[in-house]
Scaffold this motif. Structure first.
Motif, PDB file in Angstrom:
ATOM      1  N   ALA A 230      52.393  41.357  35.276  1.00  0.00           N
ATOM      2  CA  ALA A 230      53.603  40.852  34.639  1.00  0.00           C
ATOM      3  C   ALA A 230      53.613  39.339  34.506  1.00  0.00           C
ATOM      4  CB  ALA A 230      54.840  41.303  35.427  1.00  0.00           C
ATOM      5  N   GLN A 231      52.945  38.644  35.451  1.00  0.00           N
ATOM      6  CA  GLN A 231      52.910  37.185  35.424  1.00  0.00           C
ATOM      7  C   GLN A 231      51.573  36.715  35.989  1.00  0.00           C
ATOM      8  OE1 GLN A 231      56.478  36.389  37.849  1.00  0.00           O
ATOM      9  NE2 GLN A 231      57.368  35.354  36.080  1.00  0.00           N
ATOM     10  N   GLY A 232      51.190  35.488  35.622  1.00  0.00           N
ATOM     11  CA  GLY A 232      50.014  34.873  36.222  1.00  0.00           C
ATOM     12  C   GLY A 232      48.729  35.570  35.847  1.00  0.00           C
ATOM     13  N   GLY A 233      47.803  35.619  36.812  1.00  0.00           N
ATOM     14  CA  GLY A 233      46.481  36.153  36.541  1.00  0.00           C
ATOM     15  C   GLY A 233      46.068  37.230  37.508  1.00  0.00           C
ATOM     16  N   LEU A 234      45.167  38.100  37.053  1.00  0.00           N
ATOM     17  CA  LEU A 234      44.532  39.128  37.877  1.00  0.00           C
ATOM     18  C   LEU A 234      43.039  39.024  37.624  1.00  0.00           C
ATOM     19  CD1 LEU A 234      44.700  41.642  39.743  1.00  0.00           C
ATOM     20  CD2 LEU A 234      44.776  43.029  37.655  1.00  0.00           C
ATOM     21  N   ARG A 235      42.304  38.785  38.702  1.00  0.00           N
ATOM     22  CA  ARG A 235      40.850  38.645  38.598  1.00  0.00           C
ATOM     23  C   ARG A 235      40.195  39.793  39.351  1.00  0.00           C
ATOM     24  NH1 ARG A 235      37.615  33.500  41.185  1.00  0.00           N
ATOM     25  NH2 ARG A 235      35.487  34.361  41.046  1.00  0.00           N
ATOM     26  N   VAL A 236      39.515  40.666  38.639  1.00  0.00           N
ATOM     27  CA  VAL A 236      38.875  41.842  39.230  1.00  0.00           C
ATOM     28  C   VAL A 236      37.378  41.570  39.315  1.00  0.00           C
ATOM     29  CG1 VAL A 236      38.470  44.309  39.025  1.00  0.00           C
ATOM     30  CG2 VAL A 236      40.650  43.332  38.242  1.00  0.00           C
ATOM     31  N   ASP A 237      36.883  41.422  40.547  1.00  0.00           N
ATOM     32  CA  ASP A 237      35.470  41.124  40.757  1.00  0.00           C
ATOM     33  C   ASP A 237      34.721  42.276  41.418  1.00  0.00           C
ATOM     34  OD1 ASP A 237      35.485  38.655  39.542  1.00  0.00           O
ATOM     35  OD2 ASP A 237      35.917  37.548  41.368  1.00  0.00           O
ATOM     36  N   HIS A 238      35.369  43.430  41.566  1.00  0.00           N
ATOM     37  CA  HIS A 238      34.659  44.596  42.096  1.00  0.00           C
ATOM     38  C   HIS A 238      35.071  45.833  41.288  1.00  0.00           C
ATOM     39  CE1 HIS A 238      32.285  47.063  44.564  1.00  0.00           C
ATOM     40  NE2 HIS A 238      33.223  47.472  45.415  1.00  0.00           N
ATOM     41  N   VAL A 251      46.737  36.685  32.354  1.00  0.00           N
ATOM     42  CA  VAL A 251      45.286  36.575  32.194  1.00  0.00           C
ATOM     43  C   VAL A 251      44.609  37.622  33.072  1.00  0.00           C
ATOM     44  CG1 VAL A 251      43.252  35.108  32.453  1.00  0.00           C
ATOM     45  CG2 VAL A 251      45.440  34.092  31.760  1.00  0.00           C
ATOM     46  N   LEU A 252      43.841  38.502  32.444  1.00  0.00           N
ATOM     47  CA  LEU A 252      42.979  39.440  33.157  1.00  0.00           C
ATOM     48  C   LEU A 252      41.550  38.929  33.031  1.00  0.00           C
ATOM     49  CD1 LEU A 252      42.361  42.115  34.619  1.00  0.00           C
ATOM     50  CD2 LEU A 252      42.194  43.199  32.363  1.00  0.00           C
ATOM     51  N   SER A 253      40.882  38.729  34.181  1.00  0.00           N
ATOM     52  CA  SER A 253      39.538  38.163  34.164  1.00  0.00           C
ATOM     53  C   SER A 253      38.694  38.834  35.232  1.00  0.00           C
ATOM     54  CB  SER A 253      39.598  36.647  34.416  1.00  0.00           C
ATOM     55  OG  SER A 253      40.107  36.375  35.715  1.00  0.00           O
ATOM     56  N   ALA A 271      33.393  34.882  35.535  1.00  0.00           N
ATOM     57  CA  ALA A 271      33.958  34.154  36.667  1.00  0.00           C
ATOM     58  C   ALA A 271      34.349  32.751  36.218  1.00  0.00           C
ATOM     59  CB  ALA A 271      32.929  34.094  37.801  1.00  0.00           C
ATOM     60  N   PRO A 272      35.187  32.060  37.002  1.00  0.00           N
ATOM     61  CA  PRO A 272      35.580  30.708  36.580  1.00  0.00           C
ATOM     62  C   PRO A 272      34.405  29.755  36.407  1.00  0.00           C
ATOM     63  CG  PRO A 272      37.042  31.502  38.310  1.00  0.00           C
ATOM     64  CD  PRO A 272      35.922  32.494  38.195  1.00  0.00           C
ATOM     65  N   ASP A 273      33.346  29.936  37.212  1.00  0.00           N
ATOM     66  CA  ASP A 273      32.232  28.998  37.186  1.00  0.00           C
ATOM     67  C   ASP A 273      30.999  29.520  36.462  1.00  0.00           C
ATOM     68  OD1 ASP A 273      31.751  30.944  39.044  1.00  0.00           O
ATOM     69  OD2 ASP A 273      30.902  29.610  40.552  1.00  0.00           O
ATOM     70  N   ARG A 274      31.082  30.685  35.874  1.00  0.00           N
ATOM     71  CA  ARG A 274      29.906  31.222  35.180  1.00  0.00           C
ATOM     72  C   ARG A 274      30.340  32.321  34.223  1.00  0.00           C
ATOM     73  NH1 ARG A 274      30.235  33.948  39.953  1.00  0.00           N
ATOM     74  NH2 ARG A 274      29.777  36.182  39.933  1.00  0.00           N
ATOM     75  N   THR A 275      29.493  32.548  33.226  1.00  0.00           N
ATOM     76  CA  THR A 275      29.745  33.644  32.299  1.00  0.00           C
ATOM     77  C   THR A 275      29.400  34.972  32.961  1.00  0.00           C
ATOM     78  OG1 THR A 275      27.522  33.415  31.387  1.00  0.00           O
ATOM     79  CG2 THR A 275      29.286  32.214  30.278  1.00  0.00           C
TER      80      THR A 275
END
Length: 702
Positions: A230-238, A251-253, A271-275
């Protein structure tokens, strides 16, 4: 009598009515957990009520099931360590959060067991706030988990619906927990917080707060309940095995996998530091307002979205290229759908407006255009250069050289006709207005000329002169110390010149001829795009000019004034050899260029002499109009070094085709054979305004 003691008595009376023994009666403590005693406060299998905001910095020794009931609108901060049984550290403990208020675990905990968020909200402000790594957090639907920036929660997390939610121990005598309908809430108010442990849920979850929640463990939605961003970001790394629904402005990343996703905000694989690639297990749907960001790094690697099922595209595609080891010949697969890309009208059970393609594709570098190739299962990206990042500073610089060539020419003309030695300096500021989409610029010019003229016979003179000039040129934005303007440039030009002149008087008229050559070297910085560092080059140029000036041999008297009409013709030729830029992806190679122009000028000089102790002084007014032949537009043929096959022509700010010239000054003797000149000089027209001053000294030796 304290509030928590009153509640304990009520609970024991209720249990007695049910025929149950009143547990904890013999272990009850009269000591409050927020007093000043240094000893740990002991809570054994009981719950207490907190009616006001409290900060507890003492260690708490917990045994069995312990509950904190925080009243609505209140906060309890547990800032010290929460301990298990001192004789048996592995003895399981259940820490319950009850009531609609907020419990904040601010310090490291050492308990072994679980934390149950049954009502209200729970805040975690420390990585070890939940105790041992093997512990778990059990939260019910309708509750809120607040994670502070930088927190990493390693424990297992269980989100329960109203059906599966745990109930407080029966011997506490509490009524059933209410308000378990709806979704559980994960809140990250700012920054980034991380859930490291595995997650299992059978209730909907809402992520709110402007911060980003990162998931590095495996998450499973048993009942296919959605995780709503609903707000902000969600970063799924697994892995998140369940549907993710995002709302506009979110933002979904990540580089992990989402079972299925329906995107109304931004989608940012990597990821923030790499593609990197974000994987979709079943279906990806991009709504019309969605934005997809794809980066290309310096190694030529691009972000990608890969669906093992289907994908339906829409919204805007934003490409963020970085200068590096790639060329416009590169192609990248940015979307892959093993089950196929959905094109055409979507009339299924989960319709998405549009035709299954991106509505538009843009590049964050203004000089690159995305080129998309849509296939059955893939979308391939290419990039091509456009004319938005070309070097327009070159043509603007050449135009300034042609225009400012007048200073050395007019200095020589003022002194050629008589036997004298002179030193003349000048300083001027020129503002050019924006034109044809190009930013205006501002330049400062200063120079010095030294010369000598010698009489040959009674009516002729020969002159030789040399000098130097410096010009600083910058777009208006860069002159104001702002580099945010696209196409901004800044340069410094230094030159030296050498020339000859001759003056002849015949039949009542005077003809003055002259020629000069200037050698220019510039240091040029320009920005092809506001987001990039400046590109640099060091161009050189050679300016040749010749002039012819005709006027009466003697002024026309008009009372105490003297009038001298004149006509002038000037030929200019500027040659700039080929030059290469360096410093970025938009660097260009410029072909050699030669510019030739003619200038005609008609004018009148009005003078008024008056006597001084050392001779006559003159007040002088010079008014003229000039006309340019040969075209007012200068172009620069060039090609991007990364794509030399495509060639472009870039225009600079135009030269003024017509201009009004005005000089006003005083020439006065300061000694028997020495005169000083101080004058204003100006030139206006064609979107250009120039103001300057002359300062000179000359000595006669006739």
């Amino acid at each position: 009598m304290s509030i928590f003691t009153t509640n304990r008595i009520r609970a024991m009376l209720a249990l007695c009515c049910l025929g149950l023994p009143p547990p904890g009666l013999t272990q009850a403590s009269t000591e409050a957990p927020w007093d000043d005693s240094p000893a740990p406060f002991v809570l054994r299998d009981e719950w207490i009520t907190v009616a006001g905001d409290r900060r507890v910095e003492r260690d708490l020794q917990l045994e069995g099931a312990v509950g904190f009931q925080v009243a609505s609108g209140r906060t309890l901060w547990l800032q010290g360590a929460t301990l298990g049984h001192p004789a048996d550290p592995l003895s399981p403990v259940s820490l319950w959060k009850l009531g609609d208020g907020h419990l904040e675990l601010s310090g490291a905990g050492t308990l072994s067991g679980q934390v149950v968020l049954a009502e209200g909200s729970l805040g975690l402000a420390h990585d070890d706030a939940l105790g041992a790594p093997g512990n778990s957090l059990d939260m019910a639907a309708g509750t809120r988990l607040e994670l502070r920036p930088g927190v990493r929660v390693a424990q297992i997390l269980q989100v329960r619906s109203a059906v599966t939610a745990q109930t407080p121990p029966a011997h506490w005598g509490l009524p059933p927990v209410a308000g378990l309908a709806g979704a559980a809430v994960w809140r990250v108010a700012s920054g980034e917080a991380t859930l490291v442990g595995n997650i299992q849920t059978d209730a909907p979850i809402i992520k709110d707060g402007t911060g980003t929640l990162r998931l590095t463990g495996a998450g499973f939605s048993l009942g296919r309940d959605p995780l709503i961003l609903a707000q902000g970001g969600l970063r799924v790394d697994h892995l998140w095995w369940g549907p993710v629904l995002t709302q506009p402005g979110t933002v979904l990343s990540g580089v992990g996998q989402v079972d299925e996703a329906r995107i109304a905000g931004r989608l940012q694989p990597g990821a923030p530091d790499r593609t990197g690639a974000l994987l979709i297990g079943q279906r990806l749907a991009l709504l019309p307002d969605a934005q997809t960001r794809i980066r290309i790094d310096a190694d030529g690697q691009a972000d990608r979205v890969w669906s093992f099922g289907t994908a339906r595209l829409g919204g805007e595609l934003q490409i963020e290229p970085s200068p590096g080891d790639w060329t416009p010949d590169h192609r990248w697969v940015i979307v892959q759908a093993d089950g196929g890309l959905e094109y055409g009208a979507d009339g299924g059970g989960d319709p998405v407006p549009g035709d299954g393609r991106y509505v538009r594709a843009v590049s964050t570098l203004r000089y690159l255009d995305p080129v998309l190739d849509y296939g059955a299962r893939t979308v391939t990206l290419g990039l091509q250069f456009n004319d938005q990042g070309l070097n327009t500073a070159d043509a603007a610089w050449r135009g300034a050289l042609l225009d400012d060539g007048r200073f050395l020419r007019e200095s020589a003309l003022a002194h050629t006709a008589d036997g004298r030695v002179w030193a003349q300096s000048w300083a001027a500021n020129t503002e050019r207005s924006s034109a044809h989409g190009l930013p205006g610029d501002d330049r400062d010019t200063a120079g010095l000329q030294i010369g000598v003229s010698r009489l040959v016979g009674a009516n002729s003179a020969l002159a030789v002169f040399a000098g130097t000039q410096e010009t600083r040129l910058a777009t208006v934005g860069m002159a104001a110390q702002s580099s945010a303007m696209a196409g901004a440039y800044r340069l410094r030009d230094r030159s030296a010149h050498l020339g000859l002149g001759v003056s002849l008087a015949r039949h009542g008229g005077r003809l003055t001829l002259g020629a000069a050559q200037s050698w220019h070297r510039a240091d040029l910085d320009r920005q092809a795009d506001p987001a990039e560092s400046p590109l640099r080059s060091r161009p050189v140029a050679r300016l040749s000019q010749a002039w012819l000036h005709i006027q009466p041999e003697t002024p026309i008297p008009l009372g105490s004034w003297q009038l001298t009409p004149y006509a002038r013709m000037v030929w200019l030729r500027l040659h700039r050899p080929a030059v290469d830029e360096h410093g970025g992806l938009a660097a260009v190679s410029l072909d050699a260029q030669t510019d030739q122009r003619w200038i005609g000028q008609l004018g009148v000089q009005v003078q008024r002499p008056w006597a001084t102790p050392h001779g006559d002084a003159l007040m002088s007014l010079n008014l003229g109009v000039r006309r340019l032949w040969g075209g007012s537009t200068l172009t620069s043929p060039q090609a991007y070094q990364a794509d030399p096959a495509r060639r472009f022509e870039a225009e600079g700010l135009p030269l003024p085709r017509h201009a009004l010239r005005l000089d006003l000054g005083v020439q006065a003797p300061v000694a028997r054979r020495v005169q000083v000149t101080l004058a204003y000089t100006g030139q206006h027209g064609g979107g250009q305004m120039q103001h300057g001053v002359w300062l000179g000294v000359r000595g006669d030796f006739r």
